[in-house]
Design an enzyme around this catalytic site. Structure first.
Site, PDB file in Angstrom:
ATOM      1  N   LYS A 263       0.848  -1.182   0.000  1.00 19.56           N
ATOM      2  CA  LYS A 263       0.000   0.000   0.000  1.00 19.56           C
ATOM      3  C   LYS A 263       0.890   1.241   0.000  1.00 19.56           C
ATOM      4  O   LYS A 263       1.818   1.359   0.802  1.00 19.56           O
ATOM      5  CB  LYS A 263      -0.905  -0.011   1.233  1.00 19.56           C
ATOM      6  N   GLU A 349     -19.541  -6.727   9.551  1.00 22.64           N
ATOM      7  CA  GLU A 349     -20.562  -6.030  10.328  1.00 22.64           C
ATOM      8  C   GLU A 349     -21.619  -6.979  10.887  1.00 22.64           C
ATOM      9  O   GLU A 349     -22.107  -6.798  12.011  1.00 22.64           O
ATOM     10  CB  GLU A 349     -21.222  -4.939   9.488  1.00 22.64           C
ATOM     11  N   ARG A 377     -25.465  -3.194   6.461  1.00 18.37           N
ATOM     12  CA  ARG A 377     -25.058  -4.548   6.081  1.00 18.37           C
ATOM     13  C   ARG A 377     -25.456  -5.583   7.128  1.00 18.37           C
ATOM     14  O   ARG A 377     -25.411  -6.782   6.871  1.00 18.37           O
ATOM     15  CB  ARG A 377     -23.545  -4.587   5.849  1.00 18.37           C
TER      16      ARG A 377
END
Length: 635
Positions: A263, A349, A377
């Site tokens: 990243k 979630e 979600r």
């Protein structure tokens, strides 16, 4: 995987109008192009802000995928989409990217309406394999679809939906390419057993002792019907080209290519940063310094975190839960104080909510800190595992209302309606950061059932913070300013706009009461009835969709027969549409939820009432101004 070059000039990139242009370049030219694309991506985000680290990490993957596959006939699907900036540059949107995430500019995520090269919209994680499998099955049923390539990160792979898709795809056996973009980092550091499994597979490659998984180790993906290849160096463009060409030529069923990336790759300031420059403001390329406006006002997120820490210091039953958003929700601060009572469950979630329900059923006091848009979600778990069992899970709902540059995919617009319709749920909204402190204390003490409190992104108004939160009376609002003609009843942080509108209306000779509802459920029905009985006009204001707080007020008044000409009633909500990204200020102006819009609505409604000769009907009750007693509930 050393430092990668970034040329100042971009002659190859200047000639790219469409991904087809990549397919006539030599591999050496593609390597040069990747360097130019990295430089261009860095330049763009330095001006606009946005998701930089993830985009820099997929430069070589992006070039390789577009060079090998025949996009857009072949469908390239980016999971989440925050790493799609290089993809957008190569697909005809380079010039427009200078207005990235600005009003009328490109979205920060893939969007079907924006380009044929975005076959599936994204922004929430872990959807790519499910959508990709849909395209692949459609192809088998005769749709004009070529190959399907899904790019998913190691963080997104931790979500249950990704495994559901892998399970289904492995059983069906259709040709499908899944590229695992493994940078060992999502927004927060990776957690969980899957992360450990991927780390074990990647250990030799990361240690520089080889690019294959350890001998004798079978990947989880092979056990689920996928052909597994890798790990490979995701920044070795020539190696990626060779591998993808080989897989494209020989693959018959579902295949997963494990690519190791970094990243922020190629930009030293990103690679050294703790968050790898995941999301940045405009910045100086030479120094990495971001142009963030300094402010003495704390953010709502930090106010929540410190209030939760204060409650946890006196109550060992309090625990904090987040779903891969530790820094975004403030649970990272909580974890520093209480490492054994803080849980980052990954991008999960649904699990987070039922995990919290289990904790609550065991006598603990869990605070489940999830953004409004991501809490959607887990709605079945909220209904079935929490509300139905009357379990006292505390929901700290960050990013309520409009969030600006991230647009409709991240706006917190629906939680008022989808929580307040559940039996036994208590739903609050903080009007400022001081009220948020009180609501954290109220939630901590509330054991009668589930309770939620919502608050927006960004800094507060600068309200003086109490040393300790006070427990609010459940279902009781407060009167902030008293008037006689119009009542403005605010739920959430539009309260400051109501107070500004009150001042403007006073200059017109219109007397205005301003009240803070605090609760959407249970409603303060006594306050609502009092406001209706003593004013010519009642207006509700909320930072949520239709069917929320205003609808609950109307429903109550209709049931009491109080909409029968006694008082004009209007509701102000977000529009019944998905609002495109812009600055929060622009978005609230477009939503007509600012002081000027309140003032305009009041003038229009009163004028209509005068022309109709409508006078408020009497309502049983004592005469006189609205009671001031409600103004002292938590002060």
């Amino acid at each position: 995987m050393g430092q990668l070059s970034m040329p100042l000039q971009t002659p190859l990139l200047d000639a790219i109008q469409d991904p087809a242009d990549l397919r006539i370049l030599s591999d050496d030219d593609l390597v040069e192009l990747a360097g130019e694309l990295r430089s261009e991506t860095l330049s763009i985000v330095s001006e606009t802000g946005g998701h930089l680290g993830s985009s820099l990490g997929v430069i070589e993957l992006t070039v390789a995928l577009h060079a090998v596959f025949d996009t857009p006939h072949d469908k390239l699907i980016w999971d989440v989409g925050h790493q799609c900036y290089p993809h957008k540059v190569l697909t005809g949107r380079r010039d427009a990217m200078r207005r990235l995430r600005k009003k009328d500019g490109p979205s920060g995520f893939t969007r079907r309406a924006e380009s044929e090269h975005d076959p599936f919209g994204a922004a929430h994680s872990s959807t790519s394999i499910s959508a990709g499998l849909g395209f692949a099955v459609a192809r088998e049923l005769g749709a004009d679809v070529g190959d399907v390539i899904c790019v998913i990160g190691d963080g997104a792979l931790s979500a249950g939906m990704a495994f559901e898709a892998i399970n289904n795809a492995g059983a069906l056996g259709h040709r499908l390419f899944v590229i695992l973009n493994d940078n060992a980092m999502s927004i927060s550091p990776p957690t969980g057993a899957l992360s450990a499994h991927l780390g074990h597979l990647a250990a030799p490659a990361r240690a520089g002792t080889g690019e294959a998984a350890p001998s004798g180790v079978t990947s989880l993906f092979e056990q689920m019907g996928f052909s597994y290849h890798g790990p490979v160096d995701g920044h070795d463009l020539k190696g990626l080209l060779d591998t993808l060409r080989r897989l494209k030529s020989h693959t018959t069923g579902p295949v997963l290519l494990h690519a190791l990336t970094r990243k922020g790759a190629g930009y030293v300031h990103a690679e050294k940063a703790e968050d790898k420059f995941h999301g940045v403001s405009p910045f100086d390329i030479a120094t990495g310094a971001q142009a963030k406006a300094s402010s003495a006002k704390p953010s709502f997120t930090k106010v929540f975190a410190h209030a939760l820490i204060a409650e946890a210091e006196k109550d060992t039953r309090i625990v904090g839960i987040t779903a891969a958003m530790a820094a975004g929700t403030g649970i990272d601060l909580f974890a520093r104080c209480f490492p054994d009572r803080a849980f980052d469950v990954g991008i999960a979630e649904q699990h987070a909510v039922t995990f919290a329900a289990g904790l609550a059923a065991s006598g603990l006091r869990p605070f489940c800190a999830i953004y409004s848009t991501f809490l959607q979600r887990a709605y079945d778990q909220i209904v079935h595992d929490v509300a139905l069992q009357k379990l006292p899970v505390r929901f700290a709902i960050d990013r309520a209302g409009l969030v600006g540059a991230d647009g409709p995919t991240h706006a917190g617009t629906f939680d008022i309606g989808y929580l307040a319709n559940l039996p036994g749920f208590t739903v609050m909204a903080a009007s400022d950061e001081a009220e948020l402190v009180h609501m954290v204390a109220t939630a901590a003490a509330h054991d009668a059932g589930p309770i939620a409190f919502r608050y927006p992104r960004g800094e507060g108004s600068g309200a003086s913070l109490p040393a300790r939160g006070k427990i609010l009376p459940i279902g009781r609002g407060r009167v902030v300013e008293t008037g006689s003609t119009v009542a403005l009843l605010s739920f959430g942080t539009r309260l400051d706009q109501c107070l500004s509108a009150r001042q403007a209306l006073a200059s017109r000779g219109i007397s205005v009461t301003v009240a803070d509802a605090r609760f959407a459920k249970p409603l303060d029905t006594a306050l609502i009835e009092e406001l209706v009985s003593r004013h010519r006009l009642l207006i509700t204001i909320e930072e949520g969709a239709t069917g929320g707080f205003g609808a609950l007020v109307l429903h109550h008044l209709a049931g009491r027969g109080m909409l029968d000409g006694r008082c004009g009633v209007r509701t102000m909500t977000l529009p019944d549409s998905f609002m495109a990204h812009a600055s929060p200020e622009d978005m609230y102006r477009m939503a007509s939820l600012n002081a000027e819009h309140i003032e305009r609505l009041v003038i229009g409604a009163l004028d209509l009432g005068d022309r109709a000769h409508a006078s408020p009907l009497p309502f049983p009750g004592s005469e006189g101004p609205v009671s001031d007693a409600r103004g002292i509930a938590a002060e």
